[in-house]
Design a protein around this motif. Structure first.
Motif, PDB file in Angstrom:
ATOM      1  N   GLU A   1       0.846  -1.190   0.000  1.00  0.00           N
ATOM      2  CA  GLU A   1       0.000   0.000   0.000  1.00  0.00           C
ATOM      3  C   GLU A   1       0.881   1.238   0.000  1.00  0.00           C
ATOM      4  O   GLU A   1       1.973   1.237   0.557  1.00  0.00           O
ATOM      5  CB  GLU A   1      -0.950   0.014   1.195  1.00  0.00           C
ATOM      6  CG  GLU A   1      -0.266   0.082   2.541  1.00  0.00           C
ATOM      7  CD  GLU A   1      -1.252   0.040   3.696  1.00  0.00           C
ATOM      8  OE1 GLU A   1      -2.327   0.655   3.599  1.00  0.00           O
ATOM      9  OE2 GLU A   1      -0.935  -0.623   4.689  1.00  0.00           O
ATOM     10  N   PRO A   2       0.401   2.306  -0.633  1.00  0.00           N
ATOM     11  CA  PRO A   2       1.210   3.533  -0.659  1.00  0.00           C
ATOM     12  C   PRO A   2       1.212   4.224   0.698  1.00  0.00           C
ATOM     13  O   PRO A   2       0.226   4.165   1.432  1.00  0.00           O
ATOM     14  CB  PRO A   2       0.500   4.395  -1.707  1.00  0.00           C
ATOM     15  CG  PRO A   2      -0.897   3.897  -1.735  1.00  0.00           C
ATOM     16  CD  PRO A   2      -0.849   2.440  -1.373  1.00  0.00           C
ATOM     17  N   TYR A   3       2.322   4.840   1.029  1.00  0.00           N
ATOM     18  CA  TYR A   3       2.434   5.628   2.254  1.00  0.00           C
ATOM     19  C   TYR A   3       2.657   7.077   1.861  1.00  0.00           C
ATOM     20  O   TYR A   3       3.403   7.369   0.927  1.00  0.00           O
ATOM     21  CB  TYR A   3       3.564   5.114   3.142  1.00  0.00           C
ATOM     22  CG  TYR A   3       3.153   3.865   3.881  1.00  0.00           C
ATOM     23  CD1 TYR A   3       2.597   3.944   5.152  1.00  0.00           C
ATOM     24  CD2 TYR A   3       3.255   2.618   3.274  1.00  0.00           C
ATOM     25  CE1 TYR A   3       2.175   2.800   5.809  1.00  0.00           C
ATOM     26  CE2 TYR A   3       2.825   1.475   3.927  1.00  0.00           C
ATOM     27  CZ  TYR A   3       2.289   1.572   5.192  1.00  0.00           C
ATOM     28  OH  TYR A   3       1.849   0.450   5.837  1.00  0.00           O
ATOM     29  N   ASP A   4       2.028   7.955   2.592  1.00  0.00           N
ATOM     30  CA  ASP A   4       2.158   9.381   2.320  1.00  0.00           C
ATOM     31  C   ASP A   4       3.486   9.916   2.812  1.00  0.00           C
ATOM     32  O   ASP A   4       4.132  10.719   2.145  1.00  0.00           O
ATOM     33  CB  ASP A   4       1.014  10.143   3.001  1.00  0.00           C
ATOM     34  CG  ASP A   4      -0.346   9.700   2.490  1.00  0.00           C
ATOM     35  OD1 ASP A   4      -0.569   9.779   1.275  1.00  0.00           O
ATOM     36  OD2 ASP A   4      -1.167   9.259   3.312  1.00  0.00           O
ATOM     37  N   VAL A   5       3.880   9.468   4.007  1.00  0.00           N
ATOM     38  CA  VAL A   5       5.092   9.956   4.648  1.00  0.00           C
ATOM     39  C   VAL A   5       5.904   8.775   5.147  1.00  0.00           C
ATOM     40  O   VAL A   5       5.356   7.827   5.700  1.00  0.00           O
ATOM     41  CB  VAL A   5       4.758  10.897   5.842  1.00  0.00           C
ATOM     42  CG1 VAL A   5       6.026  11.367   6.542  1.00  0.00           C
ATOM     43  CG2 VAL A   5       3.926  12.090   5.372  1.00  0.00           C
ATOM     44  N   VAL A   6       7.226   8.855   4.922  1.00  0.00           N
ATOM     45  CA  VAL A   6       8.158   7.845   5.428  1.00  0.00           C
ATOM     46  C   VAL A   6       9.133   8.552   6.361  1.00  0.00           C
ATOM     47  O   VAL A   6       9.822   9.481   5.949  1.00  0.00           O
ATOM     48  CB  VAL A   6       8.926   7.155   4.282  1.00  0.00           C
ATOM     49  CG1 VAL A   6       9.926   6.145   4.832  1.00  0.00           C
ATOM     50  CG2 VAL A   6       7.962   6.494   3.293  1.00  0.00           C
ATOM     51  N   LEU A   7       9.147   8.124   7.637  1.00  0.00           N
ATOM     52  CA  LEU A   7      10.122   8.634   8.608  1.00  0.00           C
ATOM     53  C   LEU A   7      11.292   7.659   8.576  1.00  0.00           C
ATOM     54  O   LEU A   7      11.138   6.505   8.965  1.00  0.00           O
ATOM     55  CB  LEU A   7       9.504   8.697  10.003  1.00  0.00           C
ATOM     56  CG  LEU A   7       8.238   9.542  10.143  1.00  0.00           C
ATOM     57  CD1 LEU A   7       7.703   9.470  11.571  1.00  0.00           C
ATOM     58  CD2 LEU A   7       8.486  10.977   9.733  1.00  0.00           C
ATOM     59  N   LEU A   8      12.443   8.104   8.117  1.00  0.00           N
ATOM     60  CA  LEU A   8      13.545   7.214   7.776  1.00  0.00           C
ATOM     61  C   LEU A   8      14.823   7.508   8.543  1.00  0.00           C
ATOM     62  O   LEU A   8      15.340   8.628   8.495  1.00  0.00           O
ATOM     63  CB  LEU A   8      13.809   7.325   6.261  1.00  0.00           C
ATOM     64  CG  LEU A   8      14.957   6.544   5.667  1.00  0.00           C
ATOM     65  CD1 LEU A   8      14.767   5.039   5.841  1.00  0.00           C
ATOM     66  CD2 LEU A   8      15.090   6.895   4.182  1.00  0.00           C
ATOM     67  N   ASP A   9      15.335   6.490   9.216  1.00  0.00           N
ATOM     68  CA  ASP A   9      16.633   6.572   9.895  1.00  0.00           C
ATOM     69  C   ASP A   9      17.735   6.444   8.834  1.00  0.00           C
ATOM     70  O   ASP A   9      17.565   5.746   7.830  1.00  0.00           O
ATOM     71  CB  ASP A   9      16.748   5.434  10.912  1.00  0.00           C
ATOM     72  CG  ASP A   9      17.993   5.527  11.776  1.00  0.00           C
ATOM     73  OD1 ASP A   9      18.570   6.619  11.900  1.00  0.00           O
ATOM     74  OD2 ASP A   9      18.373   4.492  12.340  1.00  0.00           O
ATOM     75  N   LEU A  10      18.870   7.095   9.056  1.00  0.00           N
ATOM     76  CA  LEU A  10      19.986   6.994   8.105  1.00  0.00           C
ATOM     77  C   LEU A  10      20.859   5.760   8.321  1.00  0.00           C
ATOM     78  O   LEU A  10      21.346   5.176   7.365  1.00  0.00           O
ATOM     79  CB  LEU A  10      20.882   8.227   8.176  1.00  0.00           C
ATOM     80  CG  LEU A  10      20.480   9.424   7.356  1.00  0.00           C
ATOM     81  CD1 LEU A  10      21.545  10.511   7.471  1.00  0.00           C
ATOM     82  CD2 LEU A  10      20.222   9.086   5.913  1.00  0.00           C
ATOM     83  N   ARG A  11      21.068   5.394   9.559  1.00  0.00           N
ATOM     84  CA  ARG A  11      21.980   4.278   9.847  1.00  0.00           C
ATOM     85  C   ARG A  11      21.204   3.039  10.270  1.00  0.00           C
ATOM     86  O   ARG A  11      20.601   3.006  11.339  1.00  0.00           O
ATOM     87  CB  ARG A  11      22.959   4.656  10.951  1.00  0.00           C
ATOM     88  CG  ARG A  11      23.986   5.643  10.472  1.00  0.00           C
ATOM     89  CD  ARG A  11      25.160   5.633  11.409  1.00  0.00           C
ATOM     90  NE  ARG A  11      26.164   6.587  10.954  1.00  0.00           N
ATOM     91  CZ  ARG A  11      27.234   6.887  11.635  1.00  0.00           C
ATOM     92  NH1 ARG A  11      27.465   6.318  12.801  1.00  0.00           N
ATOM     93  NH2 ARG A  11      28.101   7.752  11.166  1.00  0.00           N
ATOM     94  N   MET A  12      21.252   2.035   9.398  1.00  0.00           N
ATOM     95  CA  MET A  12      20.613   0.754   9.681  1.00  0.00           C
ATOM     96  C   MET A  12      21.588  -0.349   9.300  1.00  0.00           C
ATOM     97  O   MET A  12      22.444  -0.142   8.434  1.00  0.00           O
ATOM     98  CB  MET A  12      19.310   0.630   8.902  1.00  0.00           C
ATOM     99  CG  MET A  12      18.272   1.657   9.327  1.00  0.00           C
ATOM    100  SD  MET A  12      16.708   1.486   8.472  1.00  0.00           S
ATOM    101  CE  MET A  12      17.168   1.870   6.801  1.00  0.00           C
ATOM    102  N   PRO A  13      21.480  -1.513   9.919  1.00  0.00           N
ATOM    103  CA  PRO A  13      22.481  -2.553   9.675  1.00  0.00           C
ATOM    104  C   PRO A  13      22.486  -3.136   8.261  1.00  0.00           C
ATOM    105  O   PRO A  13      23.547  -3.412   7.732  1.00  0.00           O
ATOM    106  CB  PRO A  13      22.140  -3.645  10.696  1.00  0.00           C
ATOM    107  CG  PRO A  13      20.880  -3.266  11.327  1.00  0.00           C
ATOM    108  CD  PRO A  13      20.555  -1.858  10.961  1.00  0.00           C
ATOM    109  N   ASP A  14      21.335  -3.288   7.625  1.00  0.00           N
ATOM    110  CA  ASP A  14      21.321  -3.959   6.325  1.00  0.00           C
ATOM    111  C   ASP A  14      21.566  -3.031   5.137  1.00  0.00           C
ATOM    112  O   ASP A  14      22.080  -3.467   4.112  1.00  0.00           O
ATOM    113  CB  ASP A  14      20.031  -4.766   6.133  1.00  0.00           C
ATOM    114  CG  ASP A  14      18.767  -3.913   6.173  1.00  0.00           C
ATOM    115  OD1 ASP A  14      18.818  -2.793   6.710  1.00  0.00           O
ATOM    116  OD2 ASP A  14      17.736  -4.398   5.676  1.00  0.00           O
TER     117      ASP A  14
END
Length: 157
Positions: free
Chosen positions: A47-60
């Motif tokens: 499903e589409p999301y309007d807003v994505v809150l995204l961290d910069l540092r992730m392990p993968d």
């Protein structure tokens, strides 16, 4: 209007996902929290999301790579970078790649709500300017839709 803002939280730290989810639970939006690029892609395909809150540092995978992919595959999603490791270089790169905002952790609940609301306002204005209605609308959009807050905090006193 049946449209509720859909917000995807992407952070590898469970405490951050929980904190942001809890902050946004006081609003009239739908929230999903995930911790990896695979989960991001699955969620956005579903499903589409309007807003994505995204961290910069992730392990993968790093957040810049995720930002690039999200903006290429789902360009109508507004992305807000929220990082514990802010730098001028990553801020410039994120904005150049289409991030709506770039926030440095720690952020409080009100900052998460305000940034998400501002991103939704931006998205709705962009769709309005393009002559489109938001994707999830089931009825005609009144003009006031573009000038009122998308959602507000409903905290108990």
């Amino acid at each position: 209007m049946n449209h509720k803002a859909r917000i995807l939280i992407v952070d590898d730290e469970e405490v951050v996902r929980h904190s942001f989810t809890r902050a946004l639970a006081t609003t009239s939006c739908q929230v999903k929290a995930v911790s990896s690029w695979t989960q991001v892609a699955e969620a956005l395909r579903a499903e589409p999301y309007d807003v994505v809150l995204l961290d910069l540092r992730m392990p993968d995978v790093d957040g810049i790579t995720v930002l690039r992919a999200v903006k290429q595959r789902w360009p109508e999603s507004e992305v807000i970078i929220i990082t514990g490791y802010p730098t001028i270089e990553t801020a410039k790169e994120a904005v150049a790649l289409g991030a709506y905002d770039y926030l440095a952790k720690p952020v409080d609940a009100e900052q998460v709500i305000e940034a998400s609301n501002a991103a939704m306002q931006h998205k709705r204005w962009a769709l309005h300017e393009a002559g489109s209605e938001p994707e999830h609308s089931e009825v005609a959009v009144p003009a006031a839709f573009f000038t009122q807050p998308v959602f507000s905090s409903r905290r108990a006193s």
